[in-house]
Every structure is written in C-alpha cells, then in structure tokens.
Design a protein around this motif. Structure first.
Motif, short mmCIF file in Angstrom:
data_model
loop_
_atom_site.label_atom_id
_atom_site.label_comp_id
_atom_site.label_asym_id
_atom_site.label_seq_id
_atom_site.Cartn_x
_atom_site.Cartn_y
_atom_site.Cartn_z
N ASN A 417 10.25 -42.93 -62.37
CA ASN A 417 9.64 -43.18 -61.08
C ASN A 417 8.97 -44.55 -61.14
N LEU A 418 8.54 -45.06 -59.97
CA LEU A 418 7.92 -46.38 -59.92
C LEU A 418 6.44 -46.27 -60.26
N SER A 419 6.10 -46.63 -61.48
CA SER A 419 4.71 -46.62 -61.91
C SER A 419 3.99 -47.86 -61.36
N SER A 420 2.69 -47.88 -61.48
CA SER A 420 1.90 -49.03 -61.01
C SER A 420 2.25 -50.28 -61.80
N ALA A 421 2.56 -50.13 -63.09
CA ALA A 421 2.94 -51.29 -63.91
C ALA A 421 4.27 -51.86 -63.43
N MET A 422 5.24 -50.94 -63.09
CA MET A 422 6.54 -51.41 -62.59
C MET A 422 6.37 -52.12 -61.25
N ARG A 423 5.51 -51.55 -60.41
CA ARG A 423 5.28 -52.18 -59.11
C ARG A 423 4.71 -53.60 -59.27
N GLN A 424 3.79 -53.76 -60.24
CA GLN A 424 3.20 -55.07 -60.49
C GLN A 424 4.26 -56.07 -60.96
N GLU A 425 5.13 -55.63 -61.89
CA GLU A 425 6.21 -56.49 -62.40
C GLU A 425 7.12 -56.92 -61.26
N LEU A 426 7.53 -55.95 -60.42
CA LEU A 426 8.44 -56.27 -59.31
C LEU A 426 7.77 -57.20 -58.31
N SER A 427 6.48 -57.01 -58.07
CA SER A 427 5.75 -57.89 -57.15
C SER A 427 5.73 -59.32 -57.67
N GLU A 428 5.55 -59.49 -58.99
CA GLU A 428 5.55 -60.83 -59.57
C GLU A 428 6.91 -61.50 -59.44
N LEU A 429 7.97 -60.68 -59.37
CA LEU A 429 9.32 -61.22 -59.18
C LEU A 429 9.62 -61.49 -57.71
N GLY A 430 8.68 -61.18 -56.81
CA GLY A 430 8.89 -61.43 -55.39
C GLY A 430 9.52 -60.27 -54.66
N ILE A 431 9.52 -59.06 -55.27
CA ILE A 431 10.16 -57.89 -54.68
C ILE A 431 9.08 -56.96 -54.10
N THR A 432 9.19 -56.68 -52.79
CA THR A 432 8.25 -55.77 -52.14
C THR A 432 8.89 -54.38 -52.03
N ILE A 433 8.03 -53.35 -52.04
CA ILE A 433 8.50 -51.96 -52.07
C ILE A 433 7.93 -51.21 -50.87
N SER A 434 8.80 -50.44 -50.20
CA SER A 434 8.34 -49.59 -49.10
C SER A 434 8.99 -48.21 -49.24
N ASP A 435 8.25 -47.18 -48.83
CA ASP A 435 8.76 -45.81 -48.91
C ASP A 435 9.69 -45.52 -47.75
N ASP A 436 10.77 -44.76 -48.03
CA ASP A 436 11.70 -44.35 -46.99
C ASP A 436 12.19 -42.93 -47.30
N GLY A 437 11.30 -41.98 -47.14
CA GLY A 437 11.66 -40.58 -47.42
C GLY A 437 11.86 -40.36 -48.91
N LYS A 438 13.07 -39.98 -49.29
CA LYS A 438 13.38 -39.70 -50.70
C LYS A 438 13.77 -40.97 -51.47
N HIS A 439 13.66 -42.10 -50.80
CA HIS A 439 14.08 -43.35 -51.45
C HIS A 439 13.00 -44.42 -51.32
N TYR A 440 13.16 -45.45 -52.16
CA TYR A 440 12.37 -46.67 -52.05
C TYR A 440 13.27 -47.76 -51.50
N LYS A 441 12.72 -48.59 -50.59
CA LYS A 441 13.42 -49.79 -50.15
C LYS A 441 12.79 -51.00 -50.84
N LEU A 442 13.63 -51.75 -51.56
CA LEU A 442 13.17 -52.94 -52.28
C LEU A 442 13.72 -54.17 -51.56
N THR A 443 12.84 -55.08 -51.15
CA THR A 443 13.24 -56.28 -50.40
C THR A 443 12.79 -57.53 -51.17
N TYR A 444 13.69 -58.48 -51.29
CA TYR A 444 13.42 -59.72 -52.05
C TYR A 444 12.87 -60.79 -51.11
#
Length: 476
Positions: A417-444
C-alpha cells in the motif's frame, strides 16, 4: 563584447544642444553613484571630455556628416571596461545606443534582470523619438482591440517594414496574461513594441487576420522586421508554465536579434572617431600639398611649417594605426564570439519545441538517452556510430531519467500500500496522488497527459514491479 545595441528614429526636437543636455542629465541622475562622472560643466562646445582614466564622459562632433558621438567609459576594479555609447546622426534622424564590455567567458550569460538603458526612457519622456510608422516607441505595452486591425494586419502580413520587432501577446480565455507584459515592455523599451490583447471578445476580428492569434490558452509571438527571420512563438501551458522563464526567453530573443544586426560604421564610437581623424588627416595633407607648391618660392619661411606638420602627421598616423588595430581586434573578437555562440544552447543542433523541462535538463537528458540507446544498436566503425558517439562525448549525459526510474522501482519494491514514506518519495519526483475508490490516480507534474491508475490493495506479488514499469513508461 556587445551586450546591447539598437537604432531608433528621432524627431526634430532632438537638437545638438538638447542631446548634450540629455546626456548630462542621464549622467547626473544615474542610479549608481559610482557611475556618475563628477564636475561636468558644459561650455557650449560639442567636442569635450570629462573625468579621468577610470571614469570618463567623452563627446566628439563630426561636422561634415552632422554626427555627434558620446562614450561613457568605466574601468572596474577587476580591469573590466564598460562602455556606453550614444551616436546621433542629425542629418538622417537616427540615434544608435550600444552597451559593450571587455570580453570574458561570463559575458556570454545574460543577466536575468537585464533591461535596456535608462537613457531610452529619457528619450521617450522627452518626446524625442519619432513613431515607427504607426507605432510609437513606448516603455509600456499597447492594449489591442479590433480598432487596431490595420496595425495587426501590417505586422502579421509584413505590409510595412517596422524598424523594431513586434511582440504580440494573446490572453487566455479567462483574460489572464501569460507573462508580465508591463515588466517586459519596460525592460525592452526601445528594442521592441509590445502589443497585448485587451481580451478575447474585443479581438475577434484581429484573430481572423491570422490564425496565430486564436490560441485559447494564450501565447507570445515575436514578429521580426525581416521576413527572412522565422517568427518565434511561445505557448502557454498552465500545467507546467513558468511565466518568469517565458519572459526571459522573449527578452533573450529580442536582445540577441539586435546584437546580431550589422551596424553602419558611422553609428559606432570607433567609426565616428576614425572618420574625424581621416578628415583631419586629409586637411593636413591638403595643407602639405599647398605648402609643397609654395616651398620653391619661400623655402626659408616654410621650414618651420614642415617641422610642425611632421610632428602632427606622425601623431595622427600613430593614432590611426592604433584605432585600426582596435577595429581589427573587435572584428576578430566578434568572429570568436559567433563561434562560441554556435557551441552554446542559444544556437543548438536541434531547436526546442513547445515542451518545457519538468526538472533541470530533462529534455536534454531524454534526447541523449535516446542517442545512447540508438548507439547500442548501431554497427561500430560506421559514420552513424561516429556521429552518435561524438554528440554523447561533447554533451554532459548525466543519466537523470534512468536515475529517476531506479528511484521509482525502489519505491514500489514489495508494494502493499502507499505508505507516508512512499508518498513523500513520489512527491519529490513530482508525482501527485489522489484517491479514486479502489484505486490511486498518480499524475506527473499535474499534467493530465501523464496519469496512471494503480490498485490500493494489490493481490499479486508482482504488482509493485508492474506499477513501477507503468509509471516509468508513462512519466520518465
């Protein structure tokens, strides 16, 4: 090294006296006190010099051509020489303004806050500049509506040969500017006209003249006086737009255009001084010939004239040799600089399109990555292989994209699952995360073109690797 150069039309109000007074006002009101030449008192003459070897203000007047030239020279503590030249041709009604400095490597990098000289503001405020056909020379943008159809048509279709480039700024549908047009017009005063749409509704007919003015999301276009030069266009993309960077691109293109223009020698400080010396030398030669003809009748009386003349002639010839060498050095320097500029990003092998870097050197790194990959599939000892190797060797290939891909793989290793550490890493790479029901949407970089969907609770041990592969393929 030329930093800036332009030539503007003047009207009859800029007389010789008015020009001298304007230069003295410019010197007296200089923003930087260390640039002001002290104790300047005009006695009514047009050829004079004030200051010393470190800081001086020099006037010369070439009466035969009605040309006055002024040089403000400053020798800095690091021995760098800064020259500001104003040359007015009162017969042709033009003024040339030029900034130069001693060449150094860092002279090739234009200061991000560079503005055209304040002297142009004094010319504008004093009403000394003539219109460029139907466009006045201003330090503020001109707001465009359908009432300006004729002007827009003249610019777009090259019906008139404007002396200055024209920058046309179209607004977005909601009336937003794609950059700070007031700041740009102030920085480019005397170097370009800045036209900006009042809004989309009041420029409908303007848009019909040329499809280029119809971008719904706004754009900046540069129309150069010469049809041989391609028009520049900078599109606005809200997802990744950097208004300041876009403004600097426009300013840089305008300054480079002016610095690449050839200038008549009599619109330069060296050229005017050379012409004056040549004129004086011709007068001396004429006197010499007259004295030679009279020598046979008055040899005893002419001996003293010869002695004085020989000394003057030697001094003038020596000065002519020095100026000739200086001109030759400037010509050589310009040739070296053109070669230098040919090797910089300002004159690349490939011209960058509308896409902009999401991180420093992203586009360059991807191009070099593609070349590196192509090289691995190219037969050795072939022309193609040699060219690809040469490009890689002469450009700093940092493998930035590959490093970012490895970070993505590391983040999704053993994904549950997306832990807080993973979210931080992805944010540093310029990737934002949003919830979409049973999925995550990742946008660059908030760009909807680059979006992937991943499951919140993967049922496959390979989900992490699959997610990383999909993200790298789409975004990196």
């Amino acid at each position: 090294m030329i930093l800036f150069s332009t030539i503007l039309k003047i009207n009859d109000s800029l007389t010789k006296d008015a020009f001298v007074q304007l230069v003295l006002q410019w010197n007296k009101t200089s923003k930087y006190e260390e640039n002001r030449v002290a104790d300047v008192k005009w006695n009514g003459e047009y050829s004079m010099k004030f200051g010393d070897d470190k800081l001086s203000l020099d006037f010369v007047y070439y009466s035969e051509k009605q040309i006055m030239a002024v040089r403000h020279e400053k020798v800095a503590d690091d021995a760098v020489v800064w020259d500001t030249d104003f040359v007015v041709n009162f017969a042709e009604k033009h003024i040339a303004i030029r900034l130069e400095r001693t060449y150094r490597e860092d002279a090739l990098v234009m200061n991000g806050e560079f503005s055209t000289p304040h002297f142009i503001t004094l010319l504008i405020e004093g009403g000394y500049l003539a219109e460029d056909f139907n466009l006045p020379v201003l330090r503020t943008p001109t707001e465009i509506t359908d009432e300006y159809l004729e002007i827009v048509s003249d610019v777009v279709k090259h019906k008139r040969e404007y002396q200055l480039p024209v920058i046309y700024v179209s607004k977005t549908l909601d009336g937003q500017e794609v950059l700070d047009t007031k700041w740009m017009a102030s920085r480019l005063k005397g170097a370009a006209h800045v036209l900006v749409e009042k809004d989309k509704e009041s420029c409908l007919e303007c848009g019909q003249i040329c499809n280029e003015t119809k971008e719904d999301f706004g754009a900046v276009r540069i129309y150069y006086p010469s049809e041989s030069l391609p028009r520049k266009r900078f599109l606005y993309r809200s997802a990744k737009g950097d208004n300041r960077a876009r403004l600097e691109k426009v300013v840089k293109n305008i300054i480079q255009y002016w610095n690449s223009q050839s200038v008549d020698i009599l619109y330069t400080w060296q050229g005017v001084n050379n012409a004056i010396l040549n004129s004086n030398l011709n007068q001396q030669i004429k006197k010499y010939q007259e004295a030679e003809n009279a020598r046979q009748n008055a040899e005893n009386e002419i001996d003293q004239v010869y002695e004085t003349f020989d000394e003057d002639l030697k001094r003038m010839q020596q000065k002519m040799e020095e100026l000739t060498k200086a001109n030759e050095a400037l010509i050589l320097e310009n040739s070296v600089l053109r070669a230098k500029l040919n090797a910089t990003e300002a004159m690349p092998i490939l011209y960058q399109g509308d896409e902009e870097d999401f991180y420093p050197d992203e586009i360059k790194d991807m191009i070099l990555s593609a070349i590196d990959e192509a090289l691995t599939h190219t037969e050795e000892t072939t022309r193609r292989a040699d060219i690809l190797e040469d490009i890689l060797e002469n450009n700093l290939y940092q493998h930035l994209s590959e490093k970012r891909k490895q970070r993505v793989k590391a983040v999704f290793k053993g994904y549950k699952n997306l832990s807080s550490a993973m979210r931080q890493e992805l944010s540093e790479l310029g990737i934002t995360i949003s919830d979409d029901g049973k999925h995550y949407k990742l946008t660059y970089k908030d760009d909807p073109r680059y979006m992937v969907t991943i499951g919140k609770t993967p049922s496959d041990n390979r989900a992490g690797n699959n997610n990383a592969t999909l993200i790298n393929k789409t975004m990196m």
